[in-house]
Write an enzyme that holds these catalytic residues in place. Sequence first.
Site, short mmCIF file in Angstrom:
data_model
loop_
_atom_site.label_atom_id
_atom_site.label_comp_id
_atom_site.label_asym_id
_atom_site.label_seq_id
_atom_site.Cartn_x
_atom_site.Cartn_y
_atom_site.Cartn_z
N LYS A 61 0.69 -1.37 0.08
CA LYS A 61 0.11 -0.03 0.24
C LYS A 61 0.81 1.30 0.15
CE LYS A 61 -3.99 -2.44 0.34
NZ LYS A 61 -5.01 -2.08 -0.59
N SER A 88 -2.21 -13.01 3.79
CA SER A 88 -2.72 -12.94 2.66
C SER A 88 -1.45 -13.55 1.71
CB SER A 88 -3.29 -11.58 1.99
OG SER A 88 -2.27 -10.62 2.17
#
Length: 302
Positions: A29, A262
């Site tokens: 991010k 993830s």
Amino acid sequence: MVKLRKVVPRGVSDIFVKAEYLNPSGSLKDRIALEMIRDAEARGDLKPGYTIIEASTGNTGTALSFVGTQLGYKVEIYMPEGMTPERIRIMESYGAKVHQVKLEGSIEGSVAGAEVEIDTRVKCLEVERSTPRTWWARQFSNPSNTKAHIKTGREILEQLDGKVDAFVASIGVGGTLYGVAKALRERLPDALIVGAEPASAQYPLSEGYTRVPGTGDDVCGGIIEEMLNSGMVDRVEKVGNREAIAMSDRLVREEGLFCGISSGANVHLAVEVARQLGPGRNVVTVLPDHRDRYLSEKKYTT
Ligand SMILES: Cc1ncc(COP(=O)(O)O)c(C=O)c1O
């Protein structure tokens, strides 16, 4: 970019992972935080003295805290209640203020997914409407998110000399999968694009949902809807939490890659795709975040 050696069975495609957890604030991010902020400044939407706000389960909040405070902005993050305390402390360490929002639904078992963020997005919308000099980054629908990951995709092509047969990524707000898919398809129209979603997702993309029912464009839809309507994603597969955690533990213990849950989901699915494609092909995925933000959670280890 790292070629996996130990967790990949014999006789399948090679698997390459882009170690995004090594970015400065610990996740992929960072890329979108910088891109969204710089584009908003260029448009005049974000000006000195403004407060940046965002709804985030952790990584985008952390990345905006990192980039935003470096550039002199105040940052306030609206986070669903029940996330690990490390995530809050990391954001506060960068100087951000964290608000915990009580959720209507359960988040048990989710890797990522829109339903966990809806309540915090509603909160951001209220704050943006009621508070002057506030800019909501809106990662779920901000085109700068996808734009940042088109660059990720071009880096992947460069690092593998254009030899990419498949790309796999878990879908949170969809920027990674859509951006990389766009970059790959510019040069490789036949590259296979596969998304991963939590098996526990309440409104699975793999079953035709493109948004949480009953929500409007202000808080849902956005990149995921555009991506699924674009036809660029060949399929979305469910990955169970147990498989994701088991593979993330193997990545740490066998490959020395200190990545989050993830990442395990992505590599678990990449191995499935590598089996289907067979030897001599390259399957690529990303390791989205650092394991530091899951350490207090016993359930995140086998
Ligand atoms: C840990 C983790 N993995 C994967 C993703 C998926 O990325 P994207 O939001 O680009 O779909 C996210 C973001 O939501 C995430 O925080």
